[in-house]
Design a protein around this motif. Structure first.
Motif, PDB file in Angstrom:
ATOM      1  N   SER A 157      -4.253   0.610   6.000  1.00 43.33           N
ATOM      2  CA  SER A 157      -3.025   0.351   5.248  1.00 43.33           C
ATOM      3  C   SER A 157      -2.478  -1.056   5.407  1.00 43.33           C
ATOM      4  N   GLN A 196      -9.164   3.877   0.302  1.00 42.99           N
ATOM      5  CA  GLN A 196      -8.349   3.104   1.248  1.00 42.99           C
ATOM      6  C   GLN A 196      -7.090   3.862   1.643  1.00 42.99           C
ATOM      7  N   ASN A 197      -6.492   4.583   0.703  1.00 40.20           N
ATOM      8  CA  ASN A 197      -5.230   5.277   0.947  1.00 40.20           C
ATOM      9  C   ASN A 197      -5.382   6.798   1.005  1.00 40.20           C
ATOM     10  N   LYS A 251     -12.712   3.037  -4.782  1.00 47.40           N
ATOM     11  CA  LYS A 251     -11.388   2.483  -5.059  1.00 47.40           C
ATOM     12  C   LYS A 251     -10.246   3.225  -4.383  1.00 47.40           C
ATOM     13  N   VAL A 301       1.367   1.673  -3.614  1.00 55.32           N
ATOM     14  CA  VAL A 301       0.129   2.130  -4.246  1.00 55.32           C
ATOM     15  C   VAL A 301      -0.073   3.619  -3.999  1.00 55.32           C
ATOM     16  N   THR A 341      -5.190  -5.864   2.406  1.00 53.53           N
ATOM     17  CA  THR A 341      -5.046  -5.983   0.964  1.00 53.53           C
ATOM     18  C   THR A 341      -6.250  -5.310   0.301  1.00 53.53           C
ATOM     19  N   GLU A 342      -6.142  -5.045  -0.984  1.00 56.59           N
ATOM     20  CA  GLU A 342      -7.249  -4.427  -1.702  1.00 56.59           C
ATOM     21  C   GLU A 342      -8.496  -5.294  -1.618  1.00 56.59           C
ATOM     22  N   ASN A 349       0.810  -1.218   0.000  1.00 57.95           N
ATOM     23  CA  ASN A 349       0.000   0.000   0.000  1.00 57.95           C
ATOM     24  C   ASN A 349       0.844   1.269   0.000  1.00 57.95           C
ATOM     25  N   PHE A 400     -10.023  -5.087   1.926  1.00 54.36           N
ATOM     26  CA  PHE A 400     -10.680  -3.795   2.108  1.00 54.36           C
ATOM     27  C   PHE A 400     -12.048  -3.789   1.428  1.00 54.36           C
ATOM     28  N   ALA A 401     -12.092  -4.286   0.185  1.00 52.37           N
ATOM     29  CA  ALA A 401     -13.355  -4.335  -0.554  1.00 52.37           C
ATOM     30  C   ALA A 401     -14.361  -5.253   0.136  1.00 52.37           C
TER      31      ALA A 401
END
Length: 400
Positions: free
Chosen positions: A135, A307-308, A304, A115, A138-139, A112, A142-143
């Motif tokens: 953080s 998260q960051n 999308k 990313v 994982t993507e 991350n 998170f989803a």
């Protein structure tokens, strides 16, 4: 403070783990430290060791300090990366049950960081990306934890016609009028749609009836039809449930538990009704005028980049954020036309309340570029309707 052979063992334990997923330029560092002696004469560890938790996470004397919330530099050394992770754990009170879990979380964290750097390099707005409380996910995690499962079912009512207004406001922020209730945290229940539904109704009662309400999100989750509760739903299903049941209970009577449960039928409950609901046209100028003149509205969008996200106005290249992949819902509480200051210009944006608590983003809010259907923000915008009080004038939205 660690010293001697223990320090050497600690460093080798960290590097043995990191060499599997850090950039190749760091492999030589790991090889160099494998040759360090230990006082016990034991061979260097080849798997994630509890020494990482003891040394890298609890001791930072040998690692240069890097603040977790600082803007990410273009590159980080291995030792700086470990320290950033250490700061992240401390800041967000993270604990892990095993060395294996710690390894998995650190690997996600390192990914991350990369990313966030890539997002920062391609950002067209003013958004800042970096370390957040998500953080170490994982993507996919998170989803799964915070995004709704996508469903293509159409709203049960026709989309409203575009309204003709005699004025256009350049900016609006309902928070300044005191119309918006506090930011809430959905936890691990994927109930963003229910939080947005309730926040919309609470705001409209503040604006049009001059009455404050704190209403039940859990009742929306438990009692709305055509939804999957903590797996996701649409705000229009929440509005329809409130309209058909005669109103919504208070959060005191029907508190939030963050999980699916049977619908509770309370006798003689005091309810807050709505007069109906609307699905708005996919016209961002019209939506802005509705927000300014009537109140906040709910909107589905692609989450999308959240998260960051740390702060600023998100504006992504069009191909980066699919408007047809909408897996989250928020409440649009205001907007701005953009302004110039000392030679720099801030483009038009929406102000959106999220449901991840006030310690995420801009005190629980984020800003998104307005005017290009960014991340699908204009695709499905819905709002309850609440009539004006017969004795009090409705609030007006303050300018930014």
């Amino acid at each position: 403070m660690l010293r001697g052979g223990t320090t050497a063992l600690c460093i080798r334990s960290v590097l043995s783990c990191l060499s599997g997923f850090l950039p190749r330029r760091l492999y030589s560092l790991a090889d160099d430290f494998h040759s360090l002696p230990t006082t016990s004469g034991e061979p260097a560890p080849t798997m994630w060791s509890a020494a990482f938790c003891l040394c890298a996470m609890l001791s930072g004397a040998w690692i240069p300090a890097v603040q977790a919330q600082a803007t990410l530099p273009p590159d980080l050394s291995m030792t700086q990366t470990v320290r950033v992770f250490q700061d992240f754990m401390r800041q967000f009170n993270k604990t892990y049950q095993s060395p294996e879990e710690a390894q998995h979380r650190f690997k996600a964290f390192v990914h991350n960081l990369g990313v966030s750097r890539a997002l920062q390099a391609s950002e067209l707005g003013t958004a800042q990306y970096g370390t957040t409380r998500f953080s170490d996910l994982t993507e996919g995690e998170f989803a799964e934890m915070y995004g709704m499962s996508r469903r293509s079912r159409a709203p049960p009512v026709a989309r409203a016609d575009g309204e003709v207004f005699s004025f256009r406001s350049k900016s609006c922020d309902w928070r300044k009028a005191g119309a918006i209730t506090e930011v809430k945290d959905q936890g691990k229940c994927r109930s963003c749609w229910a939080f947005a539904t309730v926040s919309n109704i609470e705001a409209l009662w503040n604006i049009h009836q001059r009455v404050q309400r704190n209403l039940s999100v859990q009742e929306i989750i438990d009692c709305s039809s055509n939804t999957t509760g903590c797996q996701g739903g649409h705000t229009w299903d929440g509005f329809l449930s409130v309209f058909e049941s005669g109103g919504l209970s208070s959060c005191t009577l029907y508190p939030y538990v963050g999980k699916d449960q049977p619908c509770q039928k309370y006798r003689k409950r005091r309810v807050t009704p709505i007069d109906g609901f609307q699905i708005l046209p996919r016209d961002e100028k019209n939506i802005a005028t509705i927000v300014a003149s009537k109140g906040p509205v709910t909107a589905e969008f692609n989450m999308k980049f959240l998260q960051n996200y740390q702060n600023g106005i998100i504006q992504r290249p069009a191909e980066d954020c699919d408007p047809n992949y909408r897996d989250h819902v928020g409440l649009i509480v205001g907007f701005n036309e953009g302004k110039s200051r000392r030679g720099s210009r801030t483009g038009p944006y929406w102000i959106i309340q999220n449901s991840w608590g006030e310690h995420w983003g801009e005190k629980g809010y984020f800003r998104l570029h307005r005017g290009t259907n960014a991340c699908g923000i204009a695709m499905f915008v819905a709002t309850a309707t609440v009539k004006d009080s017969t004795t009090k004038k409705p609030m007006r939205c303050p300018h930014i």
